[in-house]
Design a protein around this motif. Structure first.
Motif, PDB file in Angstrom:
ATOM      1  N   ARG A 227       0.825  -1.225   0.000  1.00 35.13           N
ATOM      2  CA  ARG A 227       0.000   0.000   0.000  1.00 35.13           C
ATOM      3  C   ARG A 227       0.855   1.270   0.000  1.00 35.13           C
ATOM      4  O   ARG A 227       0.686   2.159   0.845  1.00 35.13           O
ATOM      5  CB  ARG A 227      -0.946   0.021   1.212  1.00 35.13           C
ATOM      6  N   PHE A 255      -6.042   2.982  -4.401  1.00 35.67           N
ATOM      7  CA  PHE A 255      -6.276   1.600  -3.943  1.00 35.67           C
ATOM      8  C   PHE A 255      -7.735   1.346  -3.609  1.00 35.67           C
ATOM      9  O   PHE A 255      -8.195   0.224  -3.650  1.00 35.67           O
ATOM     10  CB  PHE A 255      -5.398   1.293  -2.729  1.00 35.67           C
ATOM     11  N   GLU A 256      -8.436   2.399  -3.246  1.00 38.60           N
ATOM     12  CA  GLU A 256      -9.847   2.222  -2.897  1.00 38.60           C
ATOM     13  C   GLU A 256     -10.674   2.650  -4.094  1.00 38.60           C
ATOM     14  O   GLU A 256     -10.429   3.697  -4.670  1.00 38.60           O
ATOM     15  CB  GLU A 256     -10.225   3.110  -1.699  1.00 38.60           C
TER      16      GLU A 256
END
Ligand code: ADP
Ligand code: ASP
Ligand code: MG
Length: 423
Positions: A227, A255-256
């Protein structure tokens, strides 16, 4: 105060003037209160020049002992630019020190020319940062357990930077390059390509693996696994632009998934000229055949990309796959000399004049008919499809190399990628 990793690519490091510009930019970040680790690539053209010299001396077959020397050789490009950057930073009045991969150390496995990073000991770098120095970690290289220098594959400085950022839990890893972000496709091929403000990690991973060389795939894998906040931006903006403006520019890898954001069905088009196709004709259709062919390829440490096995006729089938063009001769030799005789294969054919073109988009998960739209756009240009492969968020085709630009342009238009995003 945050720890930030910057990575500068070959063009960004391409001359002493550009290196001075990089030093001024890094100094600006340091003076803004950040701890700075910088990962430079070799000056543009240098890695090719060095590998070209080796080829002049020994154009022949690769072997582990030859590949070991290639890594000794190619790694010097980054070592030179790292020292030059430290010197340029010192000239800006900062304290700076550069480290080769083995001095950090960055430990890798022993797969010369395509080694994988296994661990990074950050103690030395951290101590220097705490002492107020800007630390230069040499990109593209590491050291195996026996102390040999290894390199991480072409474009590998991206991976060095993200791996260092992951190991040191940096606040962000900024990849400075010669374009101002990730585009819908390579802007050198399609001038109408648009910069994406954000791109999801999954899409970036697909685009990198399918040939968009803006980021090396392993750097994206590292970013996903640990991440690491990752941004691609230009090193060609004036070095003294406002740091907040700079920090928000380029393309952020996200990432989201943002639920409220309308996803483009197709976000980008990737292409790859580095593949070659190998076809085994008249393969006896019995259990274990795929394993025997591809097992031998894997034993040679060569990755296979697309694989197609046709429906069998009269107990025989055709089996085709693609490999990196650099591995083509080695695999053809291997198949000819051992594998195909043992299996009773009728014919072996190869084609290096192919390319792979892919459409990528998270929205493909929830929409039907995307692949057929792709095939229609290609057929309208009279382009024949030789192989197809699909996954949840991409469709790839292998076509004749001579149609690559035509295909990419046609697809870019067919999926409205030159139009501003609706979301
Ligand atoms: P660096 O030396 O900075 O690592 P690279 O040449 O490896 O730079 O990567 C940047 C290049 O990637 C750009 O000049 C561009 O031509 C190419 N590229 C390919 N696909 C894309 C894309 N989708 N978006 C942006 N650049 C891309
Ligand atoms: N110099 C190496 C190459 O040209 C690594 C890099 O630039 O990232 O592939
Ligand atoms: Mg690169």
């Amino acid at each position: 105060m945050a720890l930030i990793v910057h990575k500068y690519g070959g063009t960004s490091m391409g001359s002493t003037e550009r290196i001075r510009n990089v030093a001024k930019r890094v100094a600006k970040w340091h003076r803004a209160g950040h701890q700075m680790v910088v990962v430079p690539s070799a000056m543009s053209g240098e890695t090719n020049r060095l590998l070209g010299l080796a080829k002049e001396l020994a154009p022949g077959k690769a072997s582990p002992s030859y590949e070991r020397e290639l890594d000794m050789l190619a790694s010097t490009g980054e070592q030179a630019s790292s020292a030059l950057l430290a010197i340029a930073l010192q000239a800006e009045g900062l304290q700076s020190v550069s480290y080769a991969g083995w001095q950090v150390p960055i430990r890798t496995n022993n797969a010369y020319t395509k080694a994988r990073i296994e661990s990074i000991d950050d103690a030395r770098v951290r101590a220097d940062l705490d002492a107020g120095k800007v630390v230069i970690v040499t990109g593209f290289q590491g050291m195996d357990d026996a102390g040999n220098i290894t390199t991480l594959g072409r474009g590998g400085s991206d991976t060095s930077a993200v791996a260092v950022a992951a190991a040191m839990k940096a606040q962000e890893c900024l990849i400075y390059t010669d374009v101002d972000g990730v585009y819908t496709t390579d802007p050198r091929v399609v001038p109408e390509a648009r910069r994406l403000k954000t791109v999801s990690f999954e899409e970036m991973l697909e685009m990198a693996s399918l040939g968009s060389k803006v980021l090396q795939i392993r750097s994206v894998e590292f970013a996903g696994k640990y991440r690491v906040p990752l941004r691609v931006l230009s090193s060609f903006t004036p070095w003294d632009i406002d740091i907040h403006e700079e920090a928000a520019s380029g393309t952020l890898i996200t990432f989201e998934e943002d639920e409220n954001m309308e996803q483009a069905i197709v976000s980008g088009i990737a292409f790859n000229r580095d593949e070659a196709k190998i076809a085994l004709r008249g393969v006896p259709d019995k259990p274990g055949i795929a394993y025997q062919i591809l097992g031998a390829v894997a034993q040679a440490n060569v990755e296979v990309d697309m694989i197609i096995q046709n429906i069998s006729k009269d107990g025989r089938t055709d089996f085709s796959f693609t490999v990196n063009r650099g591995d083509y001769a080695k695999i053809m030799d291997l198949l000819r000399s051992s594998v195909i005789k043992g299996l009773g294969v009728e014919d072996l054919e190869g084609d290096t004049k192919i390319c792979k073109v892919s459409i990528v988009g998270i929205g493909m998960r929830s929409h039907v008919g995307i692949a057929s739209k792709m095939f229609r756009a290609l057929s309208e240009e009279g382009i024949n499809i030789q192989m197809i492969s699909t996954s949840e968020i991409k469709t790839s085709v292998v076509i004749d190399e001579k149609y690559i630009e035509l295909a990419v342009r046609a697809l870019h238009k067919a999926f409205d990628l030159d139009q501003p995003a609706t979301a």
